[in-house]
Write an enzyme that holds these catalytic residues in place. Structure first.
Site, PDB file in Angstrom:
ATOM      1  N   GLU A   1     -48.048   5.702  21.924  1.00 27.81           N
ATOM      2  CA  GLU A   1     -48.518   6.838  21.144  1.00 27.81           C
ATOM      3  C   GLU A   1     -49.818   6.587  20.380  1.00 27.81           C
ATOM      4  OE1 GLU A   1     -45.262   8.355  18.798  1.00 27.81           O
ATOM      5  OE2 GLU A   1     -44.241   9.123  20.580  1.00 27.81           O
TER       6      GLU A   1
ATOM      7  N   TYR B   1     -40.164  15.324  22.106  1.00 30.21           N
ATOM      8  CA  TYR B   1     -38.947  15.584  21.328  1.00 30.21           C
ATOM      9  C   TYR B   1     -38.710  17.078  21.140  1.00 30.21           C
ATOM     10  CZ  TYR B   1     -38.432  10.626  20.562  1.00 30.21           C
ATOM     11  OH  TYR B   1     -38.227   9.282  20.757  1.00 30.21           O
TER      12      TYR B   1
ATOM     13  N   GLU C   1     -39.633   8.913  26.384  1.00 26.32           N
ATOM     14  CA  GLU C   1     -38.721   9.099  25.247  1.00 26.32           C
ATOM     15  C   GLU C   1     -38.361  10.567  25.122  1.00 26.32           C
ATOM     16  OE1 GLU C   1     -40.122   7.670  21.417  1.00 26.32           O
ATOM     17  OE2 GLU C   1     -40.979   5.876  22.337  1.00 26.32           O
TER      18      GLU C   1
ATOM     19  N   ASP D   1     -42.310   3.425  13.844  1.00 26.87           N
ATOM     20  CA  ASP D   1     -41.002   3.818  13.348  1.00 26.87           C
ATOM     21  C   ASP D   1     -39.980   2.701  13.483  1.00 26.87           C
ATOM     22  OD1 ASP D   1     -38.984   5.559  12.474  1.00 26.87           O
ATOM     23  OD2 ASP D   1     -38.476   6.089  14.533  1.00 26.87           O
TER      24      ASP D   1
END
Ligand code: GCB
Length: 572
Positions: A390, A443, A479, A182
């Site tokens: 990830e 998230y 994160e 990203d």
């Protein structure tokens, strides 16, 4: 091939560094096959004789300097050229051409002669050019670099080229680079280029390991000499005021000698009485003393870097992760000085399919890891290696792949913990079993249960505890976060408003405070600043999860986190 170099080019009385930064000539090879440069051997003649050239600053990524989307998003070979005269300082001495980073693949020529190739961005490489300079006898030379940003399934990080074959909709030859990470795949000669002039016999590498016992510090050093042998070498340690503090010492029995010693290279131990240990900065603490090790043998964008560090200081933060690749040496030097902890990440992001775990990927991953640990192991600020972000850690191939990568990291540095940043469910993950610290990204309220911050308390606590219960290792939430467009307000809140950003973060804090008592050893917000990404429906002119905009101005969320960190600092 190129020489892997661990040491940053720094001048001394015996070593001169000549910067080759500035405006270079530049051209993208946008020929249909993207290969005219090699077929027509552009490196054999001045670049301006084979086509139009433009000025390009080195170091920089060329993408944001372009005026058309086609050039900004260019995939293929970018050609750079400049002229230089062999520096007087290199006369009859060792000369090495040093690149702090070229993303992703580089071929380097001097006057048409290939002198180095290197794969992998964000890490330095060198070529010995003593012979070339000697033959030039003072004549001006042409330095050409071809840099290619194409990412394939077996590069680190991986990517893929997608050909659009529907000729009714796309021109023939239309293709795009897709990636599974990203951030924008910035390309080019993105860190400084220099010539290092040193004595023929020179220090190629230094490994420093430290430990302490009561008030005494011990510094082990191991020096790699290249180009010959040395008969004597001066080693000293200075405190920040410049005073020499110690000399050679004998090791007490209860301290283990680090394993990576070679009897051939100069090595030894320095004892530091009444040592002041390096320590991260806090509200009531200043970072510990930064000692300087001196060895005398015979033988980027600085503005943004400084601004970001002052934003971290304002926030009261004491750590960052170099997501998702190694940052510049200058950044790490600054972290050493300011007392900021660094989790240093290898450039391995987007390993998501079976073909990203093949033999070639593994080799390149290990190479990048060696270059990384070799470059950065002597920084006190570096507290942990993160080997990937990830990856598809649920795949059986990922298990044996990471067993090897993690073992290699432990072999290269047996003094620091190793982690991989995970995002697969704990029930399917196969990698955490090998880790010293379990790192996870989550998230809640954003990608999971979008629009429902009220569920975060339960979901987050449950997830964190599940990792700890299974592995009994310390856990870091690496994160969490939400996106907001600065200045977009809404009550009640909606996603992308500043209010939603605040609310989401606030729901995380009680869980952090509770789990910290048990096993949680870190909380890291994504992200310090908004940043550029490939275009897509989930991104609003880039990723907006920053506490600050890309211009480094605060959103409301920045004040919230600052209050929290100030409170935590006061309590500690
Ligand atoms: C992640 C990635 C990071 C992304 C972030 C996001 O998990 O590690 O690179 O930017 O999520 O905002 O989606």
């Amino acid at each position: 091939a190129a020489i892997v170099s661990g040491l940053q080019p720094l001048g001394s009385e015996s070593r001169q560094v000549v910067q080759l930064d500035g405006l270079w000539s530049f051209r993208l090879d946008s020929s249909p096959g993207r290969n005219d440069g090699f077929e027509q051997a552009w490196y054999k003649r001045p670049l301006s004789e084979t086509g139009p050239v433009m000025d390009m600053p080195v170091p920089s990524s060329y993408n944001d300097l372009m005026q058309t989307p086609t050039d900004r998003d260019f995939v293929g070979w970018a050609w750079y050229e400049r002229r230089f005269r062999p520096p007087m300082a290199c006369h009859a001495r060792r000369a090495r051409l040093h690149f702090a980073s070229v993303h992703y693949y580089a071929v380097v020529w001097i006057d048409g002669l290939e002198i180095a190739t290197h794969e992998g961005g964000h890490l330095p490489f060198e070529a010995d050019i003593s012979g070339v300079l000697f033959q030039a006898k003072g004549r001006e030379l042409r330095l050409t670099v071809a840099a290619n940003n194409t990412l394939t399934p077996n590069t680190i990080p991986p990517g893929r080229i997608i050909y659009m074959n529907d000729t009714s909709r796309y021109p023939i030859g239309y293709f795009v680079q897709e990636v599974d990470f990203d951030f924008f795949n910035y390309a080019g000669i993105d860190r400084p280029v220099s010539i290092i002039c040193s004595s023929q016999v020179y220090i190629q590498d230094i490994m420093v390991t430290t430990t302490f016992s009561a008030s005494v510090g011990f510094v082990f050093y191991n020096i790699s000499i290249a180009g010959g042998t040395v008969t004597s070498i001066f080693v000293g340690l200075r405190d920040p005021k410049g005073h020499h503090v110690a000399g050679d010492a004998v090791l007490p029995d209860h301290i283990c000698r680090p394993s990576l010693h070679s009897s051939l290279s100069p090595h030894g131990l320095i004892k530091v009485p009444n040592v002041s240990l390096w320590w991260p900065v806090g509200l009531n603490t200043t970072p510990g003393l930064l000692y300087t090790l001196e060895l005398r043998g015979r033988g980027y964008d600085a503005v943004t870097m400084v601004k970001d560090a002052s934003l971290l200081g304002w926030l009261g933060a004491n750590a960052f992760r170099t997501s998702h690749y190694p940052y510049s040496e200058q950044t790490l030097d600054m972290a050493d000085r300011q007392g900021i902890l660094v989790i240093l990440e290898a450039p391995a992001v987007g390993l998501v399919t079976v073909d990203n775990f093949g033999k070639r990927s593994l080799e390149q991953h290990l190479t990048a890891l060696r270059e990384l640990i070799n470059r950065d192991r002597n920084h006190p600020s570096v507290i942990m290696w993160s080997l990937a972000n990830e990856p598809a850690s649920n795949l059986p191939v990922a298990e044996s792949y990471f067993r090897q990568v993690i073992a290699e990291a432990h072999r290269l540095d047996d003094t620091r913990p190793v982690t991989v940043v995970l995002n697969k469910d704990v029930s399917v993950d196969r990698v955490a079993q090998f880790l010293d610290v379990v790192s996870v990204n989550a998230y809640f309220g954003w990608y999971h249960a979008s629009g429902h911050p009220e569920l975060i308390g339960q979901q987050l606590g449950h997830m964190l505890s599940a990792w700890y219960t299974k592995h009994h290792r310390p856990v870091i939430l690496m994160e969490y976060g939400a996106g907001s467009v600065a200045g977009l307000h809404s009550l009640p809140s909606v996603m992308f408003s500043e209010e939603y950003h605040l609310e989401l973060m606030r729901k995380h804090f009680p869980v952090f405070d509770e789990k910290r008592e048990e096993f949680l050893v870190g909380e890291m917000l994504w992200n310090l600043v908004d940043f550029n990404t490939p275009q897509g429906v989930k991104r609003v002119a880039g990723n907006r999860k920053g506490l600050f905009t890309r211009n480094r101005q605060p959103k409301m969320a920045a004040f919230l986190l600052r209050d929290r960190y100030m409170r935590l600092n006061n309590a500690s």
